[in-house]
Design a protein around this motif. Structure first.
Motif, PDB file in Angstrom:
ATOM      1  N   ASP A 126       5.506  12.038  -0.541  1.00  0.00           N
ATOM      2  CA  ASP A 126       5.358  11.355  -1.843  1.00  0.00           C
ATOM      3  C   ASP A 126       4.084  10.305  -1.494  1.00  0.00           C
ATOM      4  O   ASP A 126       4.355   9.441  -1.074  1.00  0.00           O
ATOM      5  CB  ASP A 126       6.473  10.383  -2.213  1.00  0.00           C
ATOM      6  CG  ASP A 126       6.274   9.674  -3.539  1.00  0.00           C
ATOM      7  OD1 ASP A 126       5.264   9.892  -3.987  1.00  0.00           O
ATOM      8  OD2 ASP A 126       7.512   9.286  -4.155  1.00  0.00           O
ATOM      9  N   GLU A 127       3.085  10.803  -2.064  1.00  0.00           N
ATOM     10  CA  GLU A 127       1.845  10.075  -1.816  1.00  0.00           C
ATOM     11  C   GLU A 127       1.676   8.741  -2.664  1.00  0.00           C
ATOM     12  O   GLU A 127       0.855   7.948  -2.613  1.00  0.00           O
ATOM     13  CB  GLU A 127       0.761  11.068  -2.212  1.00  0.00           C
ATOM     14  CG  GLU A 127       0.364  12.238  -1.165  1.00  0.00           C
ATOM     15  CD  GLU A 127      -0.873  12.320  -0.800  1.00  0.00           C
ATOM     16  OE1 GLU A 127      -1.869  11.965  -1.301  1.00  0.00           O
ATOM     17  OE2 GLU A 127      -1.377  12.905   0.226  1.00  0.00           O
ATOM     18  N   GLN A 128       2.527   8.646  -3.808  1.00  0.00           N
ATOM     19  CA  GLN A 128       2.573   7.725  -4.630  1.00  0.00           C
ATOM     20  C   GLN A 128       3.493   6.493  -4.243  1.00  0.00           C
ATOM     21  O   GLN A 128       3.081   5.089  -4.713  1.00  0.00           O
ATOM     22  CB  GLN A 128       2.897   7.986  -6.046  1.00  0.00           C
ATOM     23  CG  GLN A 128       2.160   9.419  -6.689  1.00  0.00           C
ATOM     24  CD  GLN A 128       0.759   9.033  -6.808  1.00  0.00           C
ATOM     25  OE1 GLN A 128       0.277   7.981  -7.140  1.00  0.00           O
ATOM     26  NE2 GLN A 128      -0.014  10.014  -6.294  1.00  0.00           N
ATOM     27  N   GLU A 129       4.419   7.023  -3.659  1.00  0.00           N
ATOM     28  CA  GLU A 129       5.427   5.714  -3.184  1.00  0.00           C
ATOM     29  C   GLU A 129       4.872   4.602  -2.419  1.00  0.00           C
ATOM     30  O   GLU A 129       4.067   4.661  -1.718  1.00  0.00           O
ATOM     31  CB  GLU A 129       6.522   6.318  -2.452  1.00  0.00           C
ATOM     32  CG  GLU A 129       7.644   5.329  -2.060  1.00  0.00           C
ATOM     33  CD  GLU A 129       8.731   5.988  -1.155  1.00  0.00           C
ATOM     34  OE1 GLU A 129       8.629   7.128  -0.574  1.00  0.00           O
ATOM     35  OE2 GLU A 129       9.650   5.343  -1.015  1.00  0.00           O
TER      36      GLU A 129
ATOM     37  N   PHE B  28       1.032  -1.197   0.090  1.00  0.00           N
ATOM     38  CA  PHE B  28       0.142  -0.002   0.040  1.00  0.00           C
ATOM     39  C   PHE B  28       0.989   1.271  -0.004  1.00  0.00           C
ATOM     40  O   PHE B  28       2.061   1.126   0.437  1.00  0.00           O
ATOM     41  CB  PHE B  28      -0.702  -0.216   1.303  1.00  0.00           C
ATOM     42  CG  PHE B  28      -0.283  -0.450   2.645  1.00  0.00           C
ATOM     43  CD1 PHE B  28       0.615   0.674   3.166  1.00  0.00           C
ATOM     44  CD2 PHE B  28      -0.542  -1.680   2.885  1.00  0.00           C
ATOM     45  CE1 PHE B  28       1.150   0.377   4.347  1.00  0.00           C
ATOM     46  CE2 PHE B  28       0.154  -2.032   4.310  1.00  0.00           C
ATOM     47  CZ  PHE B  28       0.940  -0.904   5.024  1.00  0.00           C
ATOM     48  N   PRO B  29       0.325   2.363  -0.265  1.00  0.00           N
ATOM     49  CA  PRO B  29       1.190   3.548  -0.114  1.00  0.00           C
ATOM     50  C   PRO B  29       1.859   3.780   1.055  1.00  0.00           C
ATOM     51  O   PRO B  29       1.388   3.732   2.319  1.00  0.00           O
ATOM     52  CB  PRO B  29      -0.029   4.751  -0.484  1.00  0.00           C
ATOM     53  CG  PRO B  29      -0.946   4.171  -0.988  1.00  0.00           C
ATOM     54  CD  PRO B  29      -0.981   2.662  -0.351  1.00  0.00           C
ATOM     55  N   LYS B  30       3.012   4.360   0.954  1.00  0.00           N
ATOM     56  CA  LYS B  30       4.143   4.461   2.077  1.00  0.00           C
ATOM     57  C   LYS B  30       3.457   5.293   3.260  1.00  0.00           C
ATOM     58  O   LYS B  30       3.786   5.066   4.394  1.00  0.00           O
ATOM     59  CB  LYS B  30       5.415   4.648   1.631  1.00  0.00           C
ATOM     60  CG  LYS B  30       6.342   4.872   2.668  1.00  0.00           C
ATOM     61  CD  LYS B  30       7.803   5.285   2.231  1.00  0.00           C
ATOM     62  CE  LYS B  30       8.823   5.102   3.238  1.00  0.00           C
ATOM     63  NZ  LYS B  30      10.020   5.534   2.803  1.00  0.00           N
ATOM     64  N   PHE B  31       2.782   6.521   2.801  1.00  0.00           N
ATOM     65  CA  PHE B  31       2.369   7.365   3.959  1.00  0.00           C
ATOM     66  C   PHE B  31       1.575   6.711   4.814  1.00  0.00           C
ATOM     67  O   PHE B  31       1.322   7.144   6.094  1.00  0.00           O
ATOM     68  CB  PHE B  31       1.603   8.427   3.220  1.00  0.00           C
ATOM     69  CG  PHE B  31       0.317   8.203   2.359  1.00  0.00           C
ATOM     70  CD1 PHE B  31      -0.739   8.231   3.243  1.00  0.00           C
ATOM     71  CD2 PHE B  31       0.124   7.757   1.337  1.00  0.00           C
ATOM     72  CE1 PHE B  31      -1.911   7.884   3.054  1.00  0.00           C
ATOM     73  CE2 PHE B  31      -0.953   7.530   0.650  1.00  0.00           C
ATOM     74  CZ  PHE B  31      -2.174   7.503   1.740  1.00  0.00           C
ATOM     75  N   ARG B  32       0.807   5.410   4.568  1.00  0.00           N
ATOM     76  CA  ARG B  32       0.118   4.883   5.864  1.00  0.00           C
ATOM     77  C   ARG B  32       1.155   4.490   6.819  1.00  0.00           C
ATOM     78  O   ARG B  32       0.762   3.900   7.909  1.00  0.00           O
ATOM     79  CB  ARG B  32      -0.719   3.838   5.199  1.00  0.00           C
ATOM     80  CG  ARG B  32      -1.700   4.322   4.366  1.00  0.00           C
ATOM     81  CD  ARG B  32      -2.804   3.004   3.841  1.00  0.00           C
ATOM     82  NE  ARG B  32      -3.465   3.387   2.725  1.00  0.00           N
ATOM     83  CZ  ARG B  32      -4.519   4.390   2.573  1.00  0.00           C
ATOM     84  NH1 ARG B  32      -4.999   5.126   3.584  1.00  0.00           N
ATOM     85  NH2 ARG B  32      -5.105   4.384   1.318  1.00  0.00           N
TER      86      ARG B  32
ATOM     87  N   GLY C 102       1.969   7.850   9.095  1.00  0.00           N
ATOM     88  CA  GLY C 102       1.062   8.672   8.352  1.00  0.00           C
ATOM     89  C   GLY C 102      -0.245   8.173   8.679  1.00  0.00           C
ATOM     90  O   GLY C 102      -0.377   7.523   9.644  1.00  0.00           O
ATOM     91  N   GLY C 103      -1.297   8.555   7.924  1.00  0.00           N
ATOM     92  CA  GLY C 103      -2.629   7.959   8.130  1.00  0.00           C
ATOM     93  C   GLY C 103      -3.481   8.620   9.257  1.00  0.00           C
ATOM     94  O   GLY C 103      -2.850   9.479   9.664  1.00  0.00           O
TER      95      GLY C 103
END
Ligand SMILES: [Zn+2]
Length: 258
Positions: free
Chosen positions: A25-28, A15-19, A211-212
């Motif tokens: 970077d929201e796509q990574e 899943f996206p790394k920001f979680r 994040g999240g």
């Protein structure tokens, strides 16, 4: 003879790394492994810390969780134990760091075994789990995964020595009570498992909070981080993080650690 431990890789989510950790970077994307730790202890017997995702995730998990944390591959705890020559009946006691789906998901495999009657959790996390599922805001707590047939929970609410070389401690971050372990091995020094209060080495080293929306603020993350930093120093310990793909693959390939 001291204890032996083995890190069991149980597949991963993607899943996206920001979680997992704050990133602009929201796509990574990131690979997030599920993990269990098997402990063969000379006096406590066979202990299991966490049980990974449910093999029935596609039907058992909520749409929201499947969307946010898709399970790419799932190695059931039963199969991981079989690879070590064990069955669920060989486990004497289960410790669940916290009752989220990717830690309690394998409990069903222990229905009918002695271990299911002695599932050790923190009181704060157990209360949170039932409160959330019974008020319709389960999130990562999914009742069918942990409220399984014949389950008996044993709770702790403070630092608890299970044996002179095995201590459990409670972290009030990620959930109100995540159990960490201090394992004093004979030849590999002291190992501290943080579970999900610290997802990755990156998060620890760069002091990046998750994040999240897992916690309302980052206060508890930083408070717990300081405590783990102090413990690392005090015990001259190696840390094992909750969802660090590279570390968990590496450690799972070590085989038995003693
Ligand atoms: Zn987790």
């Amino acid at each position: 003879m001291g204890m032996k431990i083995s890190v069991l890789y149980l597949g991963h989510m993607a899943f996206p790394k920001f979680r997992l950790v704050e990133t602009p970077d929201e796509q990574e994307m990131v690979k997030s492994p599920a993990v269990a730790i098997l402990i063969q202890h000379p006096t406590l017997g066979n202990l299991l810390y966490d049980t990974g995702n449910s093999p029935e995730h596609l039907t058992a998990y909520t749409r929201e969780m499947l969307h946010d944390y898709p399970v790419v591959d799932c190695i059931s705890i039963k199969d991981a134990l079989a690879a070590k020559g064990l069955t669920p009946h060989d486990i004497d006691r289960i410790i669940i760091s916290h009752l989220h789906f990717d830690h309690a998901g394998g409990l069903k495999d222990f229905v009918g075994t002695k271990a299911i009657r002695h599932v050790l959790v923190s009181e704060a996390d157990l209360k949170e789990a039932y409160f959330k599922v019974m008020t319709g805001h389960g999130g990562a707590y999914i009742r069918s995964l942990f409220d399984v047939e014949g389950v008996g929970f044993e709770t702790i609410n403070e630092t608890t020595d299970l044996a002179p070389d095995l201590t459990l401690f409670i972290q009030a971050a990620h959930t109100p009570g995540v159990i960490g372990m201090i394992l004093r091995t004979e030849h590999s020094g002291t190992i501290i498992t943080t579970s999900d209060t610290l997802y990755t080495a990156d998060s620890y080293q760069k002091e990046l909070p998750p994040g999240g929306t897992i916690n309302a603020t980052t206060d508890e993350f930083f408070e717990n981080l300081r405590r783990i930093q102090a413990m690392e120093k005090e015990y001259n310990a190696t840390l094992l993080f909750g969802h660090d793909y590279d570390q968990i693959i590496q450690w799972s390939e070590k085989g038995w650690i003693d």
